[in-house]
Motif scaffolding. Structure first.
Motif, PDB file in Angstrom:
ATOM      1  N   THR A 115       0.840  -1.194   0.000  1.00 36.37           N
ATOM      2  CA  THR A 115       0.000   0.000   0.000  1.00 36.37           C
ATOM      3  C   THR A 115       0.876   1.246   0.000  1.00 36.37           C
ATOM      4  N   SER A 116       0.319   2.359  -0.438  1.00 37.00           N
ATOM      5  CA  SER A 116       1.091   3.612  -0.484  1.00 37.00           C
ATOM      6  C   SER A 116       1.234   4.254   0.881  1.00 37.00           C
ATOM      7  N   VAL A 117       0.275   3.976   1.766  1.00 37.89           N
ATOM      8  CA  VAL A 117       0.281   4.660   3.057  1.00 37.89           C
ATOM      9  C   VAL A 117      -0.363   3.755   4.096  1.00 37.89           C
ATOM     10  N   LEU A 118       0.207   3.736   5.282  1.00 35.74           N
ATOM     11  CA  LEU A 118      -0.291   2.872   6.343  1.00 35.74           C
ATOM     12  C   LEU A 118      -0.118   3.600   7.669  1.00 35.74           C
ATOM     13  N   ARG A 119      -1.216   3.640   8.423  1.00 31.99           N
ATOM     14  CA  ARG A 119      -1.144   4.310   9.709  1.00 31.99           C
ATOM     15  C   ARG A 119      -1.227   3.292  10.830  1.00 31.99           C
TER      16      ARG A 119
ATOM     17  N   ARG B 125      -5.183   1.765   0.065  1.00 33.45           N
ATOM     18  CA  ARG B 125      -4.392   0.809  -0.672  1.00 33.45           C
ATOM     19  C   ARG B 125      -4.529   1.049  -2.161  1.00 33.45           C
TER      20      ARG B 125
ATOM     21  N   ARG C 129       6.465  -1.503   7.388  1.00 31.40           N
ATOM     22  CA  ARG C 129       7.393  -1.063   6.338  1.00 31.40           C
ATOM     23  C   ARG C 129       8.288  -2.200   5.914  1.00 31.40           C
TER      24      ARG C 129
ATOM     25  N   VAL D 177      -0.493  -6.330   4.379  1.00 37.16           N
ATOM     26  CA  VAL D 177      -0.341  -5.219   3.426  1.00 37.16           C
ATOM     27  C   VAL D 177       0.457  -4.098   4.099  1.00 37.16           C
ATOM     28  N   HIS D 178       1.574  -3.776   3.522  1.00 33.69           N
ATOM     29  CA  HIS D 178       2.616  -2.938   4.126  1.00 33.69           C
ATOM     30  C   HIS D 178       2.976  -1.781   3.211  1.00 33.69           C
ATOM     31  N   THR D 179       3.684  -0.787   3.754  1.00 34.95           N
ATOM     32  CA  THR D 179       4.330   0.201   2.884  1.00 34.95           C
ATOM     33  C   THR D 179       5.687  -0.347   2.460  1.00 34.95           C
ATOM     34  N   ARG D 180       6.173   0.160   1.329  1.00 39.42           N
ATOM     35  CA  ARG D 180       7.393  -0.414   0.761  1.00 39.42           C
ATOM     36  C   ARG D 180       8.229   0.642   0.058  1.00 39.42           C
TER      37      ARG D 180
ATOM     38  N   TYR E 297       3.173   5.826   7.842  1.00 41.49           N
ATOM     39  CA  TYR E 297       4.278   5.440   6.957  1.00 41.49           C
ATOM     40  C   TYR E 297       3.839   5.612   5.510  1.00 41.49           C
ATOM     41  N   ILE E 298       4.724   6.183   4.691  1.00 44.41           N
ATOM     42  CA  ILE E 298       4.426   6.401   3.281  1.00 44.41           C
ATOM     43  C   ILE E 298       5.476   5.678   2.446  1.00 44.41           C
ATOM     44  N   SER E 299       4.987   4.883   1.485  1.00 42.72           N
ATOM     45  CA  SER E 299       5.888   4.119   0.609  1.00 42.72           C
ATOM     46  C   SER E 299       6.749   5.052  -0.232  1.00 42.72           C
TER      47      SER E 299
END
Lengths: 167, 167, 167
Positions: free
Chosen positions: B31-35, B167, C98, C132-135, B41-43
């Motif tokens: 995903t691009s962003v996860l809190r 996502r 991450r 599902v994570h940021t990367r 956190y930003i990919s």
């Protein structure tokens, strides 16, 4: 009576033959260290002392492993100065979560872990088991100002540690 | 009355001459962003607008510092769109803990910090002291789709900020 | 009855044809995995099985994308073993915040995201939406022991998960 961590830091600095007491200046709109809750983030540090980058060049080519290990030690000492200035004392450090070690590498230089070891050894000497951290070591193509090594860190502050601004 | 951060973001986008409003698509199982708690956190973001990578190539060789700085601005604007979409508004951002700036570098290109400065300046313009972050800037050998720059980020959300899935 | 995540991990290991059950040794004064509160940090993992680096070399040159994807899978399986050993079971994992994927790249190799996808797919297969994570995926110039890929990770532990030392 054992040395405090701050005294021990000074002893290591004396062995290395460098002073880390000068102000760490920042050129841009960011900061060297930032604390949120107990987490203390430290910006990527190059082996700078005063206005000089002490170890420059591509490791495994014009720069030796031993010089890169010195660079890693200087980088981690800079991280520690920032941590000390932020928390008031290295005795306020409760742990080191992560250290990332970037080595400016020659095409066939594969001892990035050995470079990182030099930095990890200082953390262990200073903090003992409290200094045992996770680590990622990679070989990059270039670094700011042709530095041979750059290291960043996430530390944990003890509850109640003060937090000084250090922009 | 001062501009809200979201209005200010739109003003910066207009100056840059790009729209960041299109959906940011993800190709893989991430995903691009996860809190989590207040941490967002930003990919890693490349300078993509729509389906185009706007700035490609090795910086210091086929791509100039000025182009790399534009790339860094686009990367950070993409991070900000993700943050805004996740929290509902950039006014819900309480801080930026860390930004990592990867520049696809020529063998002798050593101005990675100057590339990072372009991104840091946007954070400072938008957030003021709230946008002052720690930063790590390194020179890598390649990036996805030959992008010249890639930036990832960890932000802090204000208490009570909503968290949309992105996502 | 569905497989537990630990059984599923074993099934994936069997498909890959590697055993990840040997002790993961550390050479220096750091650790492979460290937990603070619910955050579990994992050191950069190379595609090592036992004492062998299974996939070496520069991707896009002497090493293919398919081999790099295998390397990424082995790296992520190593991260998962460390996570399992630290928490007691992969069922104690509440999320992956991450993942950073470093690929030792040829000058013109730009499929770093496709390398990362192989690792993301394993997380999704094992954890579903929880995985599902940021990367961040970048192309570096070298890696320890000439490994083709290195992956590090930050995971979230469920409340109440035990934490074993794993230095």
């Amino acid at each position: 009576m054992p040395l405090s961590r701050d005294e021990q830091f000074n002893a290591i600095a004396a062995e290395l033959g460098y002073s880390f007491e000068g102000e760490i200046k920042i050129g841009g709109n960011y900061t060297s260290v930032l604390r949120h809750a107990e987490y203390v983030y430290i910006s990527g540090q190059v082996p700078r002392v005063g206005s000089d980058i002490v170890v420059r060049g591509r490791v495994g080519d014009e720069t030796s492993l031993a010089q890169a290990q010195l660079a890693a030690k200087i980088c981690v000492m800079r991280c520690l100065v920032l941590l000390r200035n932020s928390l008031g004392s290295l005795d306020k450090v409760a742990g080191i979560l992560r250290m990332t070690v970037f080595t400016q590498s020659a095409a066939d230089f594969t001892q990035q872990s050995e470079v990182g070891d030099a930095a990890s050894d200082i953390l262990y000497r200073l903090f003992g088991e409290t200094g045992v951290h996770t680590r990622t070591s990679v070989g990059v193509y270039q670094l700011p100002k042709n530095a041979s090594v750059e290291i960043d860190m996430i530390a944990i502050a003890r509850e109640g540690a003060c937090s000084g601004g250090t922009r």
